[in-house]
Write a protein that holds these residues in place. Structure first.
Motif, PDB file in Angstrom:
ATOM      1  N   VAL A 111      33.934 100.509 -32.251  1.00 10.14           N
ATOM      2  CA  VAL A 111      34.491 101.552 -33.111  1.00 10.14           C
ATOM      3  C   VAL A 111      33.658 102.826 -32.981  1.00 10.14           C
ATOM      4  O   VAL A 111      34.190 103.935 -32.916  1.00 10.14           O
ATOM      5  CB  VAL A 111      34.578 101.082 -34.579  1.00 10.14           C
ATOM      6  N   CYS A 113      42.850  98.217 -29.107  1.00 13.61           N
ATOM      7  CA  CYS A 113      41.538  97.619 -29.391  1.00 13.61           C
ATOM      8  C   CYS A 113      41.427  97.260 -30.874  1.00 13.61           C
ATOM      9  O   CYS A 113      40.917  96.205 -31.226  1.00 13.61           O
ATOM     10  CB  CYS A 113      40.438  98.582 -28.978  1.00 13.61           C
ATOM     11  N   GLY A 114      41.929  98.136 -31.750  1.00 14.30           N
ATOM     12  CA  GLY A 114      41.913  97.851 -33.184  1.00 14.30           C
ATOM     13  C   GLY A 114      42.715  96.610 -33.529  1.00 14.30           C
ATOM     14  O   GLY A 114      42.319  95.812 -34.382  1.00 14.30           O
ATOM     15  N   LEU A 167      31.920  94.601 -32.601  1.00 16.36           N
ATOM     16  CA  LEU A 167      33.151  95.287 -32.999  1.00 16.36           C
ATOM     17  C   LEU A 167      32.819  96.679 -33.537  1.00 16.36           C
ATOM     18  O   LEU A 167      33.497  97.663 -33.229  1.00 16.36           O
ATOM     19  CB  LEU A 167      33.910  94.470 -34.048  1.00 16.36           C
ATOM     20  N   ARG A 168      31.756  96.759 -34.335  1.00 17.79           N
ATOM     21  CA  ARG A 168      31.319  98.034 -34.883  1.00 17.79           C
ATOM     22  C   ARG A 168      30.905  98.972 -33.753  1.00 17.79           C
ATOM     23  O   ARG A 168      31.203 100.165 -33.774  1.00 17.79           O
ATOM     24  CB  ARG A 168      30.154  97.835 -35.847  1.00 17.79           C
ATOM     25  N   TYR A 220      32.559  98.774 -41.941  1.00 19.75           N
ATOM     26  CA  TYR A 220      31.758  97.775 -41.220  1.00 19.75           C
ATOM     27  C   TYR A 220      30.349  97.715 -41.816  1.00 19.75           C
ATOM     28  O   TYR A 220      29.813  96.633 -42.048  1.00 19.75           O
ATOM     29  CB  TYR A 220      31.677  98.111 -39.718  1.00 19.75           C
ATOM     30  N   LEU A 255      38.629  89.348 -36.143  1.00 18.78           N
ATOM     31  CA  LEU A 255      38.037  89.246 -37.477  1.00 18.78           C
ATOM     32  C   LEU A 255      38.648  88.122 -38.298  1.00 18.78           C
ATOM     33  O   LEU A 255      37.996  87.583 -39.185  1.00 18.78           O
ATOM     34  CB  LEU A 255      38.191  90.578 -38.224  1.00 18.78           C
ATOM     35  N   HIS A 261      40.619  93.734 -32.603  1.00 20.67           N
ATOM     36  CA  HIS A 261      39.570  93.553 -33.615  1.00 20.67           C
ATOM     37  C   HIS A 261      40.118  92.823 -34.835  1.00 20.67           C
ATOM     38  O   HIS A 261      39.460  91.923 -35.364  1.00 20.67           O
ATOM     39  CB  HIS A 261      39.001  94.903 -34.052  1.00 20.67           C
ATOM     40  N   GLU A 264      41.320  97.544 -40.003  1.00 21.87           N
ATOM     41  CA  GLU A 264      41.519  97.726 -38.556  1.00 21.87           C
ATOM     42  C   GLU A 264      43.005  97.778 -38.221  1.00 21.87           C
ATOM     43  O   GLU A 264      43.454  98.631 -37.463  1.00 21.87           O
ATOM     44  CB  GLU A 264      40.858  96.578 -37.773  1.00 21.87           C
TER      45      GLU A 264
END
Length: 180
Positions: free
Chosen positions: A84, A164-165, A80-81, A63, A172, A168, A136
């Motif tokens: 994470v 969640c990933g 998003l970062r 990221y 993205l 993401h 991700e």
């Protein structure tokens, strides 16, 4: 009326076969850098947590490299970062200190900064987002596989972080503000 063999397999038999293959793959213990049971004197849950934190840290570095190479994407990547980074902190073993994943991404010059593993960030923003989404997605899939050997609470956390990933990865690669 005599029984005849169906001309094609039923959906139930295909699902049962797929479940059997997936179970066999999990039992064979395919090895990358994931912890194996009985690998050392360190408890399995701790080894799994440490591996998950390392994976999250590498993703945070991706990221950061993407935001540095494409400053115009930094605002889109920031939430998003942050998620994470929160996952990394939540997955950290209780006795370990946080590996400081919450450091913010610095602005860059727009040059292709190297991502973890020496891979350069793609020069086009859309390609950079796709590469980040792929990272991700790969980590989400790896965490889903790790669920099989994880103790209860860690398995629930890995499932949540994997989901969640996957979200993401979708975010993205989706077009912001687009309607369907």
């Amino acid at each position: 009326m005599p029984w005849t063999l169906p001309s094609r397999p039923s959906r139930r038999s295909l699902l049962a076969g797929a479940a059997g293959v997936a179970g066999a793959a999990l039992l064979t213990g395919c090895s990358d850098d994931r912890p194996a049971a009985g690998e050392s004197g360190i408890p399995l849950e701790r080894r799994m947590r440490e591996a998950a934190v390392r994976d999250s840290t590498r993703l945070l570095e991706r990221y950061d490299a993407t935001a540095a190479a494409h400053p115009a994407l930094a605002a889109r990547l920031a939430p998003l970062r942050a998620a994470v980074a929160a996952h990394s902190a939540a997955l950290a073993p209780a006795s370990a200190g946080s590996p400081s994943p919450s450091a913010s991404a610095s602005g860059g010059t727009g040059a292709a900064a190297p991502a973890p593993g020496g891979e350069p960030v793609p020069p086009k923003p859309a390609e950079a987002l796709t590469a980040l989404a792929d990272a991700e997605r790969s980590l989400s899939e790896a965490r889903t596989i790790d669920l099989a050997g994880a103790p209860g609470e860690l398995a629930r956390m890995l499932a949540s972080v994997a989901a969640c990933g996957a979200v993401h990865a979708y975010l993205l690669t989706s077009t912001p503000g687009a309607t369907s």
